[in-house]
Design a protein around this motif. Structure first.
Motif, PDB file in Angstrom:
ATOM      1  N   LEU A  87       0.822  -1.215   0.000  1.00  0.00           N
ATOM      2  CA  LEU A  87       0.000   0.000   0.000  1.00  0.00           C
ATOM      3  C   LEU A  87       0.854   1.263   0.000  1.00  0.00           C
ATOM      4  O   LEU A  87       0.442   2.291  -0.534  1.00  0.00           O
ATOM      5  CB  LEU A  87      -0.939   0.008   1.211  1.00  0.00           C
ATOM      6  CG  LEU A  87      -2.057  -1.027   1.187  1.00  0.00           C
ATOM      7  CD1 LEU A  87      -2.787  -1.043   2.524  1.00  0.00           C
ATOM      8  CD2 LEU A  87      -3.032  -0.765   0.050  1.00  0.00           C
ATOM      9  N   SER A 130       3.683   0.180  -6.594  1.00  0.00           N
ATOM     10  CA  SER A 130       2.496  -0.683  -6.648  1.00  0.00           C
ATOM     11  C   SER A 130       1.474  -0.095  -7.611  1.00  0.00           C
ATOM     12  O   SER A 130       1.206   1.106  -7.598  1.00  0.00           O
ATOM     13  CB  SER A 130       1.857  -0.822  -5.269  1.00  0.00           C
ATOM     14  OG  SER A 130       2.683  -1.537  -4.391  1.00  0.00           O
ATOM     15  N   SER A 131       0.899  -0.958  -8.426  1.00  0.00           N
ATOM     16  CA  SER A 131      -0.098  -0.486  -9.386  1.00  0.00           C
ATOM     17  C   SER A 131      -1.404  -0.129  -8.673  1.00  0.00           C
ATOM     18  O   SER A 131      -1.681  -0.616  -7.569  1.00  0.00           O
ATOM     19  CB  SER A 131      -0.369  -1.549 -10.444  1.00  0.00           C
ATOM     20  OG  SER A 131      -1.069  -2.650  -9.881  1.00  0.00           O
ATOM     21  N   ARG A 132      -2.173   0.693  -9.335  1.00  0.00           N
ATOM     22  CA  ARG A 132      -3.484   1.074  -8.790  1.00  0.00           C
ATOM     23  C   ARG A 132      -4.353  -0.167  -8.594  1.00  0.00           C
ATOM     24  O   ARG A 132      -5.066  -0.291  -7.608  1.00  0.00           O
ATOM     25  CB  ARG A 132      -4.167   2.073  -9.722  1.00  0.00           C
ATOM     26  CG  ARG A 132      -5.522   2.513  -9.210  1.00  0.00           C
ATOM     27  CD  ARG A 132      -6.095   3.592 -10.065  1.00  0.00           C
ATOM     28  NE  ARG A 132      -5.190   4.729 -10.005  1.00  0.00           N
ATOM     29  CZ  ARG A 132      -5.382   5.866 -10.615  1.00  0.00           C
ATOM     30  NH1 ARG A 132      -6.449   6.053 -11.343  1.00  0.00           N
ATOM     31  NH2 ARG A 132      -4.515   6.841 -10.518  1.00  0.00           N
ATOM     32  N   TRP A 133      -4.284  -1.102  -9.544  1.00  0.00           N
ATOM     33  CA  TRP A 133      -5.078  -2.326  -9.457  1.00  0.00           C
ATOM     34  C   TRP A 133      -4.722  -3.125  -8.208  1.00  0.00           C
ATOM     35  O   TRP A 133      -5.598  -3.603  -7.487  1.00  0.00           O
ATOM     36  CB  TRP A 133      -4.864  -3.176 -10.714  1.00  0.00           C
ATOM     37  CG  TRP A 133      -5.753  -4.373 -10.765  1.00  0.00           C
ATOM     38  CD1 TRP A 133      -7.035  -4.422 -11.212  1.00  0.00           C
ATOM     39  CD2 TRP A 133      -5.439  -5.689 -10.332  1.00  0.00           C
ATOM     40  NE1 TRP A 133      -7.533  -5.700 -11.092  1.00  0.00           N
ATOM     41  CE2 TRP A 133      -6.562  -6.495 -10.554  1.00  0.00           C
ATOM     42  CE3 TRP A 133      -4.298  -6.278  -9.783  1.00  0.00           C
ATOM     43  CZ2 TRP A 133      -6.591  -7.853 -10.247  1.00  0.00           C
ATOM     44  CZ3 TRP A 133      -4.332  -7.634  -9.488  1.00  0.00           C
ATOM     45  CH2 TRP A 133      -5.462  -8.398  -9.716  1.00  0.00           C
ATOM     46  N   ILE A 142      -3.323  -2.012  -5.419  1.00  0.00           N
ATOM     47  CA  ILE A 142      -3.737  -1.267  -4.226  1.00  0.00           C
ATOM     48  C   ILE A 142      -5.235  -1.389  -4.004  1.00  0.00           C
ATOM     49  O   ILE A 142      -5.688  -1.646  -2.880  1.00  0.00           O
ATOM     50  CB  ILE A 142      -3.296   0.206  -4.333  1.00  0.00           C
ATOM     51  CG1 ILE A 142      -1.759   0.283  -4.227  1.00  0.00           C
ATOM     52  CG2 ILE A 142      -3.953   1.059  -3.253  1.00  0.00           C
ATOM     53  CD1 ILE A 142      -1.182   1.630  -4.534  1.00  0.00           C
ATOM     54  N   GLU A 143      -6.028  -1.236  -5.066  1.00  0.00           N
ATOM     55  CA  GLU A 143      -7.479  -1.340  -4.923  1.00  0.00           C
ATOM     56  C   GLU A 143      -7.899  -2.754  -4.533  1.00  0.00           C
ATOM     57  O   GLU A 143      -8.777  -2.939  -3.682  1.00  0.00           O
ATOM     58  CB  GLU A 143      -8.171  -0.907  -6.213  1.00  0.00           C
ATOM     59  CG  GLU A 143      -8.061   0.584  -6.460  1.00  0.00           C
ATOM     60  CD  GLU A 143      -8.647   1.015  -7.799  1.00  0.00           C
ATOM     61  OE1 GLU A 143      -9.241   0.170  -8.498  1.00  0.00           O
ATOM     62  OE2 GLU A 143      -8.494   2.190  -8.145  1.00  0.00           O
ATOM     63  N   ALA A 144      -7.278  -3.763  -5.141  1.00  0.00           N
ATOM     64  CA  ALA A 144      -7.603  -5.151  -4.800  1.00  0.00           C
ATOM     65  C   ALA A 144      -7.234  -5.446  -3.346  1.00  0.00           C
ATOM     66  O   ALA A 144      -8.004  -6.092  -2.623  1.00  0.00           O
ATOM     67  CB  ALA A 144      -6.874  -6.105  -5.738  1.00  0.00           C
ATOM     68  N   ARG A 168      -6.904  -3.260  -0.801  1.00  0.00           N
ATOM     69  CA  ARG A 168      -7.820  -2.550   0.108  1.00  0.00           C
ATOM     70  C   ARG A 168      -9.159  -3.263   0.206  1.00  0.00           C
ATOM     71  O   ARG A 168      -9.735  -3.378   1.285  1.00  0.00           O
ATOM     72  CB  ARG A 168      -8.024  -1.111  -0.357  1.00  0.00           C
ATOM     73  CG  ARG A 168      -6.843  -0.227  -0.058  1.00  0.00           C
ATOM     74  CD  ARG A 168      -7.112   1.202  -0.461  1.00  0.00           C
ATOM     75  NE  ARG A 168      -5.982   2.044  -0.135  1.00  0.00           N
ATOM     76  CZ  ARG A 168      -5.677   3.155  -0.760  1.00  0.00           C
ATOM     77  NH1 ARG A 168      -6.429   3.592  -1.764  1.00  0.00           N
ATOM     78  NH2 ARG A 168      -4.633   3.865  -0.402  1.00  0.00           N
ATOM     79  N   SER A 169      -9.660  -3.744  -0.921  1.00  0.00           N
ATOM     80  CA  SER A 169     -10.921  -4.479  -0.935  1.00  0.00           C
ATOM     81  C   SER A 169     -10.793  -5.778  -0.139  1.00  0.00           C
ATOM     82  O   SER A 169     -11.699  -6.154   0.612  1.00  0.00           O
ATOM     83  CB  SER A 169     -11.325  -4.769  -2.379  1.00  0.00           C
ATOM     84  OG  SER A 169     -12.434  -5.616  -2.428  1.00  0.00           O
TER      85      SER A 169
END
Length: 67
Positions: A11, A16-19, A21-23, A25-26
């Motif tokens: 994080l 780190s890619s946005r994908w 990070i979003e995955a 966090r989810s």
């Protein structure tokens, strides 16, 4: 053997890619076992997809330079 990165490592890593990070966090708000199992399933599906694409590419006739 290299130690697996911890969630905060990824994080806070600007690489780190946005994908990712979003995955992540989810996944962190879910049951950790369910999230890990689902992540392994997605990783296996993506690896199979990549292998399929590489196999298809290997069947293409070789090219010489740009056309």
């Amino acid at each position: 053997m290299t130690e697996a990165p911890r969630p905060n490592d990824l994080l806070n890593d600007p690489a780190s890619s946005r994908w990712v990070i979003e995955a992540l966090r989810s996944a962190l708000v879910r049951d950790p076992i369910d999230a890990a199992n689902d992540a392994e399933l997605v990783a296996a599906a993506l690896a199979a997809h990549a292998a399929d694409l590489l196999a298809q590419a290997a069947k293409l006739p070789p090219t010489r330079g740009l056309r």
